[in-house]
Each structure stands twice: as C-alpha cells, then as structure tokens.
Enzyme design. Structure first.
Site, PDB file in Angstrom:
ATOM      1  N   PRO A   1     -15.610  55.987 -30.434  1.00  0.00           N
ATOM      2  CA  PRO A   1     -14.150  55.773 -30.433  1.00  0.00           C
ATOM      3  C   PRO A   1     -13.564  56.118 -31.806  1.00  0.00           C
ATOM      4  CG  PRO A   1     -15.308  53.673 -30.519  1.00  0.00           C
ATOM      5  CD  PRO A   1     -16.355  54.721 -30.330  1.00  0.00           C
TER       6      PRO A   1
ATOM      7  N   ASP B   1     -15.728  55.893 -36.830  1.00  0.00           N
ATOM      8  CA  ASP B   1     -16.199  55.334 -35.563  1.00  0.00           C
ATOM      9  C   ASP B   1     -15.846  53.849 -35.546  1.00  0.00           C
ATOM     10  OD1 ASP B   1     -17.635  54.319 -33.428  1.00  0.00           O
ATOM     11  OD2 ASP B   1     -19.434  55.508 -33.815  1.00  0.00           O
ATOM     12  N   HIS B   2     -14.948  53.475 -34.615  1.00  0.00           N
ATOM     13  CA  HIS B   2     -14.451  52.096 -34.616  1.00  0.00           C
ATOM     14  C   HIS B   2     -15.503  51.092 -34.151  1.00  0.00           C
ATOM     15  CE1 HIS B   2     -11.366  49.358 -35.430  1.00  0.00           C
ATOM     16  NE2 HIS B   2     -10.350  49.921 -34.788  1.00  0.00           N
ATOM     17  N   ARG B   3     -16.632  51.570 -33.607  1.00  0.00           N
ATOM     18  CA  ARG B   3     -17.723  50.644 -33.296  1.00  0.00           C
ATOM     19  C   ARG B   3     -18.385  50.148 -34.576  1.00  0.00           C
ATOM     20  NH1 ARG B   3     -21.500  54.387 -29.726  1.00  0.00           N
ATOM     21  NH2 ARG B   3     -21.107  55.656 -31.598  1.00  0.00           N
TER      22      ARG B   3
ATOM     23  N   VAL C   1     -16.946  50.762 -37.939  1.00  0.00           N
ATOM     24  CA  VAL C   1     -16.011  50.526 -39.042  1.00  0.00           C
ATOM     25  C   VAL C   1     -14.749  49.864 -38.513  1.00  0.00           C
ATOM     26  CG1 VAL C   1     -14.725  51.601 -40.925  1.00  0.00           C
ATOM     27  CG2 VAL C   1     -16.908  52.581 -40.199  1.00  0.00           C
TER      28      VAL C   1
END
Length: 481
Positions: free
Chosen positions: A275, A451-453, A455
């Site tokens: 994401p 990557d929002h998983r 960070v």
C-alpha cells in the site's frame, strides 16, 4: 579408434530463479578451439547482460541456438568436443556421473579442484596447459554413425539444472555436429516468430535471407511493408491476404522481454502488494548548492564528480539513522518485519535497455568522497549495460533523480522488497521568503513514497522533514549525528 567425448552445455540459471535468457551474440563458431572460462556468448537476462564462460577446454562441435533466440534454462545451447584427458573428474559439480572412467574423488578433492566462474563451477584448470587434441580420423562407415544424445529433462520454474551432459561416441564430431545442425536448424528465432504472429504474417510465405534460409526480423518487416516478394504458396483467402498485407506504418510493436519485461512484472507486483503512500516537501536548497560549489573548488574533491544527487544521497543516509523503519522489508511468508542494519542504496538509472536500479552496497559506511566515487561508477556501468546481477539485487532503499529530466515531483513506485523510495525534483530558481523577505532562491521538491504496512505516516513525515532540513541547511547535520 578411441572414443570421442561430446559435452553439452545447458543454459544455467543466471540468478534469482530466472527461467529464460536471450542469446545476444556468439563469441565463437563451430570448429573454434576454446580455453577454459573463455567467453563464448553474451546473453541477456531479465536484469542484466552477462558473459557466459566456457566450462571446457576443447573445440566447439555445435551451436544449438542462434543469436537472438530466447532460450529456456536447462536447454542445451552448445556442444564441445573434449579429449578424454580434458574430461572432468567423475562426481564434479555440473557433470554427469560416468563422464570419465575411474573412481570418483572425495568431496574434499572435488571442492579443492573445482574452478569457480560466473555461472557456478567449471572444469579443473590443468596445470600442464591445454590438453593436445587428437588427430581426427575417418573410416568408411563413420558417416553412417551418429551420436546418441541423452534426453534433456523437462524444465520447470526455478529448475535445478545440471548444465553439462556427456555423450560418448566413435563418430567424428564434425560429421555429428553437421548432421545435428541440419536436423535442428529453425526457420526463425522465437522473437521473430512472435513478431510474425503480432503482424498476422504466415512465415511460410516469407523468404529467409539469413544463414541457411533463416528468417530474420528484417525479412518479416520487409514482407509486412510489401518490399519483399511473396514466395510460392497456395492461394490465400481474401481475409487472410488482407491480414498479411496490413501496413505497419501507423504503429510499431516491440516484443516485451529482458529488462522491460522484468521491470513491468516488478512494478505490477509492487503496486498491487504494498500500500503506497506519497508525501511531498519543497525546500530551499540554496545552502546545499553553495556547499556543492565550495566542495568542487576544494583540493580534496579535485577531479571527482559532485552533483546535487551526491549530497542528497548522503542526506538520505543520515536521515535513515533517525528513521530506521524506512530501511526495512515485509516478509509475508514468515510474517515478520525485517529491519536492515545496513544500507544498500539503490539509484534508479535510465539505460538503453530500460530502467534498472543498481545499488551501492553498505553505502551508510561511506564518506562523501567514497559515495561520490561509487555513484559515478554505478551510473557509468549502468549506462554501458554492464551492471552485474549481484548489483541489481539486495537494495534496501532507493533514490530516483527525476530532476535531470526537468520534473519537479512525482509518485514513484517502490522497488519490490523495499520500504521507501525518494524522488529528487529539479533545482529551480523561484521566489521564496528568506529572512522575512521575498528573494530568488534555488528550490527543490522532494517526493517520498513508502509502504504503509511498514512505515506509519508519522515516521515517513519525520524522515522527509529530516531530509529537507539537511538540504536546506547542511549544518543541521551537526544536531543529528
């Protein structure tokens, strides 16, 4: 008549489970004498152009694939005539059992005698020099006997390939190779057949001008444009004739292969797995540009190439120390977050073969001078198309310098396996409030995708703020280290 050893060399997996490679060019021809580890071909994988070394010392008996062919891993590409004296010991890596008579040596002996090369372990380098070739002799019935080849195992994804196979025969190698080449000669190469399919052209109607009547890409293109006469063939139905004679002047079709194919797959994988979040920051980099001017004039950096990318790369490395979550990887299989305690800094490079992202190993341990040298070497190698597969893997974070194209900002896609990528915009003169007054300053836009998983928004924002602070006032580094 003593037995003759014919050894087949199968295309090995050149790195990371690749299933095919394209033979760009042969460096040898049938009948050439080659030495151990001599470069025999140049092949293109999905990531790089690689030189294939010869695993044997002997004579080229047959080339099983033409230049331009896309070959699956595990398929024979060349056969060698090797004297019994030059045959490798039984049990050596990459050779069939029984390739030469005698008992197999111990594992310790094999490990000690094997000679590493680019694609694994080749034959033993004889200390006494290259074995002398025996004189070929022919008898009346020799031309009636052909070598019996062992079947090549089916190739699946990421195969464990035995690159070499050995066949004993009493037939003269020259006769055997000529017979084999006559039987296996293709009418065209896979890329040419693909082009013909895309254009709706029946290759039976095209006259080949290549060696032995081989149909080349130019033959297909000439036929499609109408500049080549059609060979004798049964009458074609009106609909088929219309398809064959269609003009290609309004469009150009390019086969998807090599770096372009790999890049496309990697970008799709990244875009639909991680994401993405992108943040932007515009900063006054006038102090950085002034620092760059002073460094270029200094004795220490005389003769070195210093650019805004050099300073920005060092700033990224410093900002990572305070925000290590951006230097990590998501391990889906183990359900773990892997935190890297080193930085392999990737630099996106536009090359004639497409986009590549080679990386500088352990860039976080380098001084500014060392980083400058590494960046220059990396970009020069990438543009020449000589980047090795090892330099294209193992990156932990990347930079793409879109500013060289006059672009201010973008939303870069993550390199697979990395948590962040920074896009550097162009340095432009713009009105800016400086010391409470409007002034013309040198300004740069920074774009950060992460990557929002891995960070969170806070971590990504802090990293981008630190990066901007360093570039807007390099003295800020004193408060960060």
């Amino acid at each position: 008549m003593s037995a003759t050893m014919i050894k087949e060399f199968r295309l090995p997996d050149l790195g990371e489970g690749l299933t095919e490679s394209e033979i760009l060019s042969w460096k040898v021809a049938v009948g050439d004498t080659v030495t151990l580890n001599q470069v025999i071909a140049e092949v293109e994988t999905a990531k790089a152009v690689v030189e294939l070394p010869s695993p044997f010392a002997g004579t080229v008996a047959a080339l099983h694939e033409q230049a331009g062919s896309v070959v699956e891993v595990g398929k024979p590409i060349v056969s060698f005539e090797v004297d019994d004296a030059g045959a490798p010991p039984s049990g050596a890596s990459g050779y069939d059992a029984g390739a030469s008579p005698g008992a197999a040596p111990s594992p310790a002996e094999s490990a000690a005698k094997r000679e590493p090369n680019l694609v694994g372990y080749g034959a033993v380098v004889e200390k006494s020099g290259r074995p002398a070739r025996r004189q070929r002799s022919f008898d009346a019935g020799a031309t009636e006997r052909e070598p019996v080849r062992e079947p090549v195992p089916a190739v699946g994804p990421a195969p464990a390939v035995e690159p070499f196979s050995t066949v004993e025969t009493t037939a003269p190698p020259a006769v055997a190779s000529e017979t084999s080449a006559e039987q296996e000669r293709p009418r065209s190469t896979p890329p040419v057949r693909k082009l013909a399919r895309d254009l709706g052209i029946d290759l039976e109607l095209v006259k080949g001008t290549g060696p032995g009547g081989l149909i080349t890409r130019s033959d297909v293109q000439d036929f499609a444009s109408g500049s080549q006469a059609q060979v004798s063939a049964p009458e074609v139905a009106p609909a088929a004739a219309s398809a064959v004679g269609v003009s290609t002047e309004r469009e150009t079709r390019t086969p998807i292969k090599g770096v372009r194919k790999f890049t496309a797959a990697a970008m799709v994988q990244s875009a639909f797995t991680a994401p993405h979040v992108t943040e932007f920051l515009t900063v006054d980099v006038t102090p950085t540009m002034e620092l760059l001017t002073r460094l270029k004039a200094s004795r220490e950096f005389a003769g070195y190439k210093l650019t805004p990318l050099t300073i920005a790369a060092k700033a990224v490395l410093i900002a990572l120390r305070r925000n290590p979550s951006l230097n990590s990887r998501w391990d889906e299989g183990a359900q773990e977050i892997v935190q890297f305690n080193y930085v392999n800094l990737g630099i996106a490079a536009a090359t004639p073969r497409g986009l590549t992202v080679p990386n500088i190993k352990d860039a976080d341990r380098m001084t500014l001078l060392e980083l400058s040298t590494a960046l220059s070497a990396l970009t020069d190698t990438a543009r020449s198309g000589k980047t090795s597969p090892a330099d294209l893997t193992g990156g932990t974070i990347s930079i793409t310098n879109i500013g060289v194209f006059g672009i201010d900002a973008g939303t870069p896609i993550l390199n697979p396996g990395e948590a962040a990528i920074v896009a550097l915009g162009s340095v432009r003169k713009a009105p800016w409030v400086h010391n409470d007054e409007l002034a013309v300053r040198q300004v740069m836009s920074l774009s950060l995708s992460f990557d929002h998983r891995l960070v969170d928004g806070e971590q990504g924002s802090k990293f981008l703020a630190d990066l901007g602070a360093i570039l807007s006032d390099p003295a800020t580094v004193m408060t960060m280290i």
